[in-house]
Design a protein around this motif. Structure first.
Motif, PDB file in Angstrom:
ATOM      1  N   LEU A   5       0.797  -1.172   0.060  1.00  0.00           N
ATOM      2  CA  LEU A   5       0.131   0.225   0.014  1.00  0.00           C
ATOM      3  C   LEU A   5       0.956   1.172  -0.098  1.00  0.00           C
ATOM      4  CD1 LEU A   5      -2.417   1.297   0.222  1.00  0.00           C
ATOM      5  CD2 LEU A   5      -2.940   1.155   2.647  1.00  0.00           C
ATOM      6  N   LYS A   6       1.887   1.104   0.837  1.00  0.00           N
ATOM      7  CA  LYS A   6       2.605   2.391   0.893  1.00  0.00           C
ATOM      8  C   LYS A   6       3.460   2.618  -0.552  1.00  0.00           C
ATOM      9  CE  LYS A   6       6.829   3.768   3.672  1.00  0.00           C
ATOM     10  NZ  LYS A   6       7.838   3.367   4.911  1.00  0.00           N
ATOM     11  N   PHE A   8       2.385   1.750  -3.492  1.00  0.00           N
ATOM     12  CA  PHE A   8       1.280   2.114  -4.398  1.00  0.00           C
ATOM     13  C   PHE A   8       0.817   3.669  -4.048  1.00  0.00           C
ATOM     14  CE2 PHE A   8      -3.028   2.355  -5.661  1.00  0.00           C
ATOM     15  CZ  PHE A   8      -3.027   2.020  -7.021  1.00  0.00           C
ATOM     16  N   ALA A   9       0.985   4.215  -2.951  1.00  0.00           N
ATOM     17  CA  ALA A   9       0.560   5.599  -2.468  1.00  0.00           C
ATOM     18  C   ALA A   9       1.689   6.525  -3.030  1.00  0.00           C
ATOM     19  CB  ALA A   9       0.421   5.742  -1.131  1.00  0.00           C
ATOM     20  N   PRO A  11       2.457   8.447  -6.476  1.00  0.00           N
ATOM     21  CA  PRO A  11       2.205   8.787  -7.858  1.00  0.00           C
ATOM     22  C   PRO A  11       3.028   8.320  -9.095  1.00  0.00           C
ATOM     23  CG  PRO A  11       2.156  10.895  -6.570  1.00  0.00           C
ATOM     24  CD  PRO A  11       2.649   9.855  -5.602  1.00  0.00           C
ATOM     25  N   ARG A  14       2.647   4.526  -9.481  1.00  0.00           N
ATOM     26  CA  ARG A  14       1.567   4.305  -9.800  1.00  0.00           C
ATOM     27  C   ARG A  14       1.439   4.326 -11.320  1.00  0.00           C
ATOM     28  NH1 ARG A  14      -1.038   6.914  -5.712  1.00  0.00           N
ATOM     29  NH2 ARG A  14      -1.415   8.731  -6.968  1.00  0.00           N
ATOM     30  N   LEU A  80      -7.958  -3.874   0.789  1.00  0.00           N
ATOM     31  CA  LEU A  80      -8.866  -2.309   0.853  1.00  0.00           C
ATOM     32  C   LEU A  80     -10.301  -2.902   0.844  1.00  0.00           C
ATOM     33  CD1 LEU A  80      -6.855  -0.633  -2.062  1.00  0.00           C
ATOM     34  CD2 LEU A  80      -6.464  -0.398   0.451  1.00  0.00           C
ATOM     35  N   TRP A  84     -13.183  -1.505   3.523  1.00  0.00           N
ATOM     36  CA  TRP A  84     -14.448  -0.501   3.390  1.00  0.00           C
ATOM     37  C   TRP A  84     -15.880  -1.818   4.075  1.00  0.00           C
ATOM     38  CZ3 TRP A  84     -10.650   1.790   0.883  1.00  0.00           C
ATOM     39  CH2 TRP A  84     -11.038   3.009   0.693  1.00  0.00           C
TER      40      TRP A  84
ATOM     41  N   ASP B   2      -5.096  12.816  -4.174  1.00  0.00           N
ATOM     42  CA  ASP B   2      -3.765  12.277  -4.136  1.00  0.00           C
ATOM     43  C   ASP B   2      -3.399  12.203  -2.687  1.00  0.00           C
ATOM     44  OD1 ASP B   2      -1.843  10.902  -5.157  1.00  0.00           O
ATOM     45  OD2 ASP B   2      -0.562  12.638  -5.265  1.00  0.00           O
ATOM     46  N   LEU B   5      -5.159   9.343  -0.497  1.00  0.00           N
ATOM     47  CA  LEU B   5      -4.537   8.051  -0.594  1.00  0.00           C
ATOM     48  C   LEU B   5      -3.261   8.176   0.219  1.00  0.00           C
ATOM     49  CD1 LEU B   5      -4.113   5.383  -1.601  1.00  0.00           C
ATOM     50  CD2 LEU B   5      -3.279   6.436  -3.641  1.00  0.00           C
ATOM     51  N   LYS B   6      -2.550   9.302   0.144  1.00  0.00           N
ATOM     52  CA  LYS B   6      -1.458   9.385   0.876  1.00  0.00           C
ATOM     53  C   LYS B   6      -1.596   9.290   2.556  1.00  0.00           C
ATOM     54  CE  LYS B   6       2.597  12.462   1.186  1.00  0.00           C
ATOM     55  NZ  LYS B   6       3.091  13.738   1.097  1.00  0.00           N
ATOM     56  N   PHE B   8      -4.271   8.033   3.539  1.00  0.00           N
ATOM     57  CA  PHE B   8      -4.842   6.507   4.066  1.00  0.00           C
ATOM     58  C   PHE B   8      -3.649   5.472   4.288  1.00  0.00           C
ATOM     59  CE2 PHE B   8      -6.772   2.521   2.570  1.00  0.00           C
ATOM     60  CZ  PHE B   8      -7.692   2.520   3.863  1.00  0.00           C
ATOM     61  N   ALA B   9      -2.462   5.814   3.461  1.00  0.00           N
ATOM     62  CA  ALA B   9      -1.560   5.002   3.323  1.00  0.00           C
ATOM     63  C   ALA B   9      -0.700   4.967   4.479  1.00  0.00           C
ATOM     64  CB  ALA B   9      -0.705   5.135   2.306  1.00  0.00           C
ATOM     65  N   LEU B  76     -12.574   7.803  -2.763  1.00  0.00           N
ATOM     66  CA  LEU B  76     -11.312   7.247  -2.966  1.00  0.00           C
ATOM     67  C   LEU B  76     -11.391   5.836  -3.344  1.00  0.00           C
ATOM     68  CD1 LEU B  76      -8.387   6.972  -1.978  1.00  0.00           C
ATOM     69  CD2 LEU B  76      -8.820   6.567   0.312  1.00  0.00           C
ATOM     70  N   PHE B  79     -11.635   5.715  -7.034  1.00  0.00           N
ATOM     71  CA  PHE B  79     -10.455   6.210  -7.641  1.00  0.00           C
ATOM     72  C   PHE B  79      -9.670   4.928  -7.723  1.00  0.00           C
ATOM     73  CE2 PHE B  79      -6.151   7.005  -6.946  1.00  0.00           C
ATOM     74  CZ  PHE B  79      -5.689   7.724  -7.837  1.00  0.00           C
ATOM     75  N   LEU B  80      -9.775   4.194  -6.588  1.00  0.00           N
ATOM     76  CA  LEU B  80      -8.910   2.837  -6.855  1.00  0.00           C
ATOM     77  C   LEU B  80      -9.546   1.893  -7.619  1.00  0.00           C
ATOM     78  CD1 LEU B  80      -8.187   2.723  -2.959  1.00  0.00           C
ATOM     79  CD2 LEU B  80      -6.637   3.202  -4.788  1.00  0.00           C
TER      80      LEU B  80
END
Lengths: 105, 105
Positions: A5-6, A8-9, A11, A14, A80, A84, B2, B5-6, B8-9, B76, B79-80
């Motif tokens: 996740l880190k 992926f976060a 830009p 990605r 993820l 949720w 962005d 996401l950051k 959240f990570a 979010l 987006f994912l």
DNA sequence: TACTTGCGTTAGTGTCAACTGACCTATGGT
DNA sequence: ACCATAGGTCAGTTGACACTAACGCAAGTA
């Protein structure tokens, strides 16, 4: 999983990941896509993605071909989704939080 | 987006977010859940989450109550989802990458 | 063997982020 | 007014990280 996740976060990562999502690409082709960053930086990003298992590396002579690891990406997505949809973990946390409110008030 | 996401990570922030997912909690209760970190650190995490609009803040006397912003979390998630399912963006990138391979080889 | 190409790796730098401790603010109670 | 409580804020430290520049290394090629 936390590392994924880190990784992926970011830009830039990605973007890289998207490039190799449905096709294998040599490092040079990936690096060439970014004109505002050196080849070295891209190589390091690739290493982060590889350590997080988000991409797979295959050697072919002097070249190294990269492609997205869809299995690992699926795991990340499941993680993820679980966040949720709730799952058992959150129920546990909720009961603990409720218990704490009782004790402190 | 962005920023979301950051924000959240970050494991700690995900924990906080989970605590206020389905109930409103005052800052003190949230901070009390973490014994390995100061109240100050939690307060700063809450500020990051608020700036990213992932949590909502409501004032009640001297207390501040926090709860997850499900709307923003849904954004979010969308987006994912888009990242996975592909969408138009990736198709554009693929065609560009293909064109580049032609040109350089 | 020497040269070139493809790429990783290392050292060093600037920036950002997580954290602590001390301080400041506001609300409410006495 | 005074004091306690709830909680944000600021300064300073530490460590992580994105990046560049220079170097190293393997694999073809002449």
């Amino acid at each position: 999983m936390d590392a994924a996740l880190k990784a992926f976060a970011e830009p830039r990562r990605r973007e890289i990941l998207r490039l190799v999502w449905s096709q294998e690409l040599p490092a040079a082709h990936i690096a060439a896509r970014f004109d505002d960053v050196t080849r070295s930086a891209v190589s390091q990003h690739l290493a982060v993605l590889r350590d997080a298992a988000l991409v797979l590396e295959r050697r072919d002579g002097t070249r190294r071909l990269y492609r997205a690891n869809h299995e690992e990406m699926a795991k990340l997505r499941d993680f993820l989704d679980d966040y949720w949809t709730g799952s058992l973990e959150r129920l546990r946390d909720l009961s603990e939080a409720a218990q704490q409110m009782k004790g402190s008030h």
